[in-house]
Design a protein around this motif. Structure first.
Motif, PDB file in Angstrom:
ATOM      1  N   CYS A 186      36.985  47.154  43.463  1.00 37.17           N
ATOM      2  CA  CYS A 186      37.948  46.263  42.798  1.00 37.17           C
ATOM      3  C   CYS A 186      37.254  45.348  41.797  1.00 37.17           C
ATOM      4  N   GLN A 243      46.299  37.044  36.698  1.00 36.17           N
ATOM      5  CA  GLN A 243      45.424  36.102  37.414  1.00 36.17           C
ATOM      6  C   GLN A 243      44.541  36.823  38.416  1.00 36.17           C
ATOM      7  N   SER A 244      43.289  36.385  38.497  1.00 33.15           N
ATOM      8  CA  SER A 244      42.349  36.895  39.497  1.00 33.15           C
ATOM      9  C   SER A 244      41.245  35.871  39.694  1.00 33.15           C
ATOM     10  N   TRP A 245      40.473  36.050  40.757  1.00 28.81           N
ATOM     11  CA  TRP A 245      39.306  35.170  40.975  1.00 28.81           C
ATOM     12  C   TRP A 245      38.350  35.288  39.806  1.00 28.81           C
ATOM     13  N   GLN A 246      38.143  36.497  39.318  1.00 33.73           N
ATOM     14  CA  GLN A 246      37.211  36.691  38.216  1.00 33.73           C
ATOM     15  C   GLN A 246      37.673  35.944  36.969  1.00 33.73           C
ATOM     16  N   LEU A 263      37.847  45.018  37.714  1.00 34.52           N
ATOM     17  CA  LEU A 263      38.368  43.747  37.209  1.00 34.52           C
ATOM     18  C   LEU A 263      37.460  43.150  36.143  1.00 34.52           C
TER      19      LEU A 263
END
Length: 301
Positions: A192, A227-230, A196
């Motif tokens: 993942c 939206q993502s942590w990265q 990403l």
């Protein structure tokens, strides 16, 4: 200073004699959280000076070999580089398995192969010991803040014994299935992440070419489906070419090699992952071995 940790509160847990093997970027703060939670910590590191400094800073003990470090410990935590490093501290006459007391638990946080996890599980049982494979996600910041996500494989009853102690450095400590399941779950995580980061790299490079205010773009799309942590943690630093964070390209390539080898065994098709792995090889060729994994964008500048 060998490590720093962010202050946090800990759930009540009986003080336990533990050992920690490997005081790198992740291991040193993880061990420090165990000490801060009131556990009796003995540490070992291949570079002995690091173990001595850690003990001076956090009040634990240090030992000259893994076998010495684990004596008297009811739980042994380990976080080293790869399968070979893991064998070096666990196996052999000076390894952890040779010194652990009957019934003790070895919890391995190394990102390693599922195969070695299963091998060490069997070796531990043969010695009257227990083994949990427990790779982590959250990076250096997660280790410092005591907020790691931990994916565990092994016997559930043994997992339940380890969980209250491991709560010192984790926000989620989850049983994923039998031995090897923790490592396999970490592989899913890395698949993942690879996809990403590549997508985010392309998006930011596109935005820069289009003369957009990239910071503003990231703020807007970070409130929607992209939206993502990265994006939240690396998007703006990628835009300005800042890559001095904890998880290096060399480590990611090691992890993706584990993923691709496992895919050959189980027949999974990973075309994007294989491509991104080669993109990371390009970054290494640019001299970016120790850059953060978000440095994929450098190929596109």
């Amino acid at each position: 200073m060998t490590a720093t940790i962010a202050p946090r509160s800990y759930e009540p847990c009986a003080s336990t004699p533990v050992a920690f093997l490997g005081l790198g970027v992740m291991g040193a703060p993880m061990a420090a959280h165990l000490a801060a939670a009131g556990h009796q910590v003995t540490v070992y590191n291949r570079t002995a000076a690091k173990a001595e400094q850690w003990a001076q800073q956090f009040g634990g003990r240090h030992a000259a070999t893994p076998r010495e470090a684990v004596q008297g410990a009811r739980m042994v935590f380990c976080c080293v580089g790869n399968d070979d490093d893991l064998r070096a501290v666990v196996e052999g006459e000076n390894g952890a398995l040779a010194g652990m007391e009957s019934g003790a638990i070895l919890v391995d946080h190394t990102t390693a192969s599922a195969q070695i996890a299963r091998e060490l599980y069997v070796q531990a049982l043969q010695r009257g010991l227990h083994f949990i494979d427990a790779p982590v996600s959250g990076g250096e910041a997660g280790a410092v803040n005591g907020q790691l996500t931990v994916m565990c494989g092994g016997d559930e009853a043994v997992f339940e014994q380890a969980a209250p102690v491991a709560a010192a450095f984790s926000r989620a400590f989850t049983h994923m299935g039998p031995s090897g399941s923790g490592q396999l779950t970490k592989m899913v995580n890395q698949i993942c992440v690879a996809g990403l980061v590549q997508a985010l790299s392309e998006a930011i490079a596109f935005g820069l070419r289009a003369d957009l205010d990239v910071n503003k773009v990231l703020d807007v799309i970070g409130k929607g489906a992209a939206q993502s942590w990265q994006l939240d943690n690396r998007g703006k630093t990628m835009a300005v070419g800042k890559f001095d964070f904890g998880f290096a390209v060399d480590w990611m390539r090691k992890d993706l090699n584990l993923v691709l080898e496992e895919a050959q065994r189980n027949g999974a098709r990973l075309p994007v992952t294989a491509l991104v792995d080669q993109f990371y090889a390009d970054v290494q060729a640019m001299g970016g071995n120790r850059w953060d994994t978000s440095s994929l964008i450098q190929r596109l500048r």
